[in-house]
Design a protein around this motif. Structure first.
Motif, PDB file in Angstrom:
ATOM      1  N   PHE B 118      -0.701   1.856  -2.402  1.00 14.50           N
ATOM      2  CA  PHE B 118      -0.724   0.805  -1.395  1.00 14.50           C
ATOM      3  C   PHE B 118       0.687   0.338  -1.051  1.00 14.50           C
ATOM      4  N   GLN B 122       2.448   0.893   2.675  1.00 10.77           N
ATOM      5  CA  GLN B 122       2.885  -0.235   3.500  1.00 10.77           C
ATOM      6  C   GLN B 122       4.357  -0.091   3.870  1.00 10.77           C
ATOM      7  N   GLY B 180      -5.154  -0.098   0.678  1.00  8.32           N
ATOM      8  CA  GLY B 180      -5.195  -1.551   0.478  1.00  8.32           C
ATOM      9  C   GLY B 180      -6.567  -1.988   0.016  1.00  8.32           C
TER      10      GLY B 180
END
Lengths: 195, 195
Positions: B118, B122, B180
């Motif tokens: 995650f 990002q 996520g």
């Protein structure tokens, strides 16, 4: 049509009702949610301040008719537009956050609110980063050309505006993380309360 | 030191052991996780293809000594670097995904894996968008100047490279949403299995 069956004589109500009472939350989880919402509010306030200042710095970046204007450059128009949009959005979200903290209920229906917040946070964070990166690329190109020789103050002010925009992006990114967390809580537990 | 108490004669083992057996998952949830992981793998493959092509298009954007070179421009160097990093990262993540689908266990310990995926998704999504936006701003500036008059093919190739980079970003963004979701499942349920 189905109607609730009346209890027969001598029958006791089931000790385990099938549908739990809706909207029951412990004081602890309400307190936790308030703290969480306050943190989001702080991030939104920071985003608002930085984006507003960045937009104002970009908008006022014109010095007389013989020096360059911000609106002559695509990327600076993009920087201004993105920061102005994020400023308005942050203002709205701050109002929604204050409403939620003071009344204990979301402004829109809960499912709409959590998705609205997360979706817009993500999109606007990417928009702001994209605008500021484009602005940086243009500013670096201008630095080598004669625009900055003619008016150094124009270039300095654009650097400041872009830096403020990046700061706004950082706080919007943090808000986006928190609102993303709220969405998944909602998906899994059916309520924004289970933190 | 505590040792397990032996059962006395006539005693039956407790029907409700206090600690549930670890790593017990139903066939349905294992199947669901496989489908979910396959979807992530498809997104990662798309990211890999687009980023690799974008990096190659940028890298080969030099035509003889009298025309412009990609490495003369900061923003194009940034586009190349970001796409190359994302290509390598996607390759690694595809390997990790194939490992997980085939063996049913994550490459790193579970908690590390979900956070690693995650966090990197990002950061690299933002990096790629930022690089491509900077590249776009430079390409638009060059369009007005004499670089594109001297070598139009240079400009066309850079537009293609940047467009491919944006496509890579779109798929990386989708992977980031899914990873996520995995992180929050892990935080709430202590396992990546509860979808």
């Amino acid at each position: 049509m189905l109607s609730p069956q009346p209890l027969r004589n001598g029958e006791t109500p089931s000790p385990h009702p099938r549908i739990p009472p809706p909207h029951f939350h412990s004081t602890v989880s309400v307190q936790k949610l308030k703290r969480f919402n306050s943190l989001i509010l702080v991030f939104r306030l920071a985003t608002f301040c930085f984006s507003l200042t960045s937009a104002v710095f970009t908008l006022t970046n014109s010095r007389g008719s013989d020096s360059p204007h911000w609106y002559d450059f695509d990327a600076f128009r993009y920087v201004f537009a993105a920061n102005a949009i994020v400023t308005l959005y942050s203002l709205f979200e701050m109002a929604a956050s204050v409403w939620e903290i003071s009344r204990g209920a979301t402004l829109f229906p809960e499912v709409l609110q959590v998705w609205f917040d997360f979706g817009h946070d993500q999109v606007f964070a990417y928009l702001l980063l994209s605008a500021n990166s484009a602005g940086t690329a243009l500013a670096r190109t201008l630095k080598g050309g004669d625009t900055c020789t003619v008016s150094n103050a124009f270039c300095v002010q654009s650097y400041i505006a872009i830096s403020l925009g990046f700061a706004g992006f950082a706080f919007l990114g943090l808000s986006s993380l928190l609102s993303g967390f709220r969405v998944v809580c909602f998906i899994i537990n059916g309520s924004r309360f289970h933190l």
